[in-house]
Design a protein around this motif. Structure first.
Motif, mmCIF file in Angstrom:
data_model
loop_
_atom_site.group_PDB
_atom_site.id
_atom_site.type_symbol
_atom_site.label_atom_id
_atom_site.label_comp_id
_atom_site.label_asym_id
_atom_site.label_seq_id
_atom_site.Cartn_x
_atom_site.Cartn_y
_atom_site.Cartn_z
ATOM 1 N N SER A 1 0.825 -1.205 0.000
ATOM 2 C CA SER A 1 0.000 0.000 0.000
ATOM 3 C C SER A 1 0.860 1.257 0.000
ATOM 4 O O SER A 1 2.040 1.233 0.397
ATOM 5 N N GLU B 1 0.553 3.725 1.996
ATOM 6 C CA GLU B 1 0.876 4.066 3.380
ATOM 7 C C GLU B 1 2.115 3.302 3.864
ATOM 8 O O GLU B 1 2.991 3.871 4.533
ATOM 9 N N GLU B 2 2.186 2.015 3.517
ATOM 10 C CA GLU B 2 3.342 1.215 3.929
ATOM 11 C C GLU B 2 4.601 1.660 3.182
ATOM 12 O O GLU B 2 5.695 1.715 3.761
ATOM 13 N N LYS C 1 5.263 4.641 2.156
ATOM 14 C CA LYS C 1 5.680 5.896 2.773
ATOM 15 C C LYS C 1 6.492 5.624 4.036
ATOM 16 O O LYS C 1 7.540 6.252 4.280
ATOM 17 N N ALA C 2 6.046 4.664 4.837
ATOM 18 C CA ALA C 2 6.767 4.302 6.060
ATOM 19 C C ALA C 2 8.143 3.718 5.740
ATOM 20 O O ALA C 2 9.136 4.005 6.421
#
Length: 342
Positions: A196, A198-199, A201-202
């Motif tokens: 994803s 979001e992942e 980005k992390a």
């Protein structure tokens, strides 16, 4: 000199001796099966080809026509090591469209398939003993190429409860003082799952904080069955223009696997220079006239990609339903590529 002079062994001894490096590598079992299947086909036997990860389609005609026109026009000589300018520009524009950030053609190195790009970046950026974090299961060539060059792959086992995705937390646990690089594969081969945004980005934030190079295998990015036309890319996030390398290929998206043409988008400056220099010493340059076919692939109508993707989705539905009907078979339903990994 690179090596001190030493007595040369007799010719008979040299002919029998293999390097210790190559002895560590297993032969590709997929290639063994492929060779057997092709032999059977040559004997007139009907064979269903379930071996190498290749598209079940022919290369679109407009791409063939462009390559043939370039051949007839005399584009038959050596080309620039990083690729012809028009192809580098087309790859940069496609990358900008997919990632939503500016991409200069000066960052692009064209390669003979994605495999050469992996080899060139490994030669150019890794030293013996450097650790490289990567998911498993994954495309085995990534592991063995880096192993061949003396780097140390550190595998993170993918878990069904995490949707077969390597997370930032997984990576952080695997980091040591020797860690140099993280390899991502999304959508993955052979699991077909997509990380994803979001992942990603992390993971990007972790890579910046820990000063790691990120290699993102985006071979199947446009064979994505989510809500957007292309899978999320870590290259969209801050810090990746300075430390991220995206790998792409024409093999899957445009059914051009036999053309042997791929690319790497590198950070400008030293990283680009070392990957490009490594690429020169591997093969010098790519076949010139087929690069014009690749330009047509990127700049022409993308209806062929949409049509192939639609058929892949239909096939995915059939195979997933069939596997799920078998008692005891579990799988994470893929949302990209053309693999299922029960």
């Amino acid at each position: 000199p690179f090596c001190a002079a030493s007595p040369s062994p007799s010719l008979s001894v040299m002919a029998l001796r293999a390097s210790s490096r190559i002895k560590e590598l297993p032969w590709s079992e997929i290639r063994v099966v492929m060779g057997k299947a092709m032999q059977m086909q040559a004997e007139g036997k009907k064979v269903i080809n379930w071996h190498v990860g290749r598209p079940g389609f022919d290369t679109p005609q407009h791409i063939k026509d462009a390559a043939n026109a370039a051949l007839q026009a005399g584009h038959v000589h050596y080309g620039p090591t990083p690729g012809i300018p028009s192809l580098r520009e087309a790859i940069a524009k496609r990358s900008e469209l997919d990632w939503g950030v500016p991409v200069s053609a000066d960052r692009v190195v064209v390669s003979n398939g994605g495999m050469e790009a992996v080899t060139a970046l490994s030669i150019g950026l890794l030293n013996p003993g450097d650790e490289v974090i990567m998911p498993t299961p994954n495309w085995p060539n990534l592991y063995w190429t880096m192993k061949l060059l003396g780097a140390c792959p550190v595998e993170v086992r993918l878990k069904e409860e995490q949707n077969m995705i390597m997370t930032a937390a997984d990576i952080e646990k695997a980091i040591t003082p020797k860690t140099r690089m993280v390899v991502l594969s999304s959508p993955g081969n052979p699991v077909g799952t997509t990380t994803s945004a979001e992942e990603l980005k992390a993971i990007a934030e972790l890579a910046v904080a820990r000063d790691l190079i990120v290699v993102s295998d985006e071979t199947y990015a446009r064979l994505y069955y989510g809500e957007t036309d292309v899978a999320p890319s870590i290259m969209s996030f801050p810090g990746m223009a300075e430390r991220g390398i995206s790998l792409g290929t024409f093999s899957k998206t445009y059914a051009m696997d036999g053309w042997r043409l791929g690319w790497a988008v590198c950070p400008e400056g030293e990283m680009f220079g070392e990957v490009n220099k490594s690429r020169y010493y591997i093969s010098s340059c790519s076949n010139t006239f087929i690069q014009y076919g690749a330009v047509a692939a990127l700049e022409g109508s993308q209806d062929c990609v949409a049509e192939m993707k639609e058929l892949y989705q239909e096939r995915l539905k059939v195979i997933v339903e069939g596997l799920q009907a078998i008692p005891g078979v579990n799988l994470v339903v893929p949302d990209g590529a053309f693999y299922v990994f029960p």
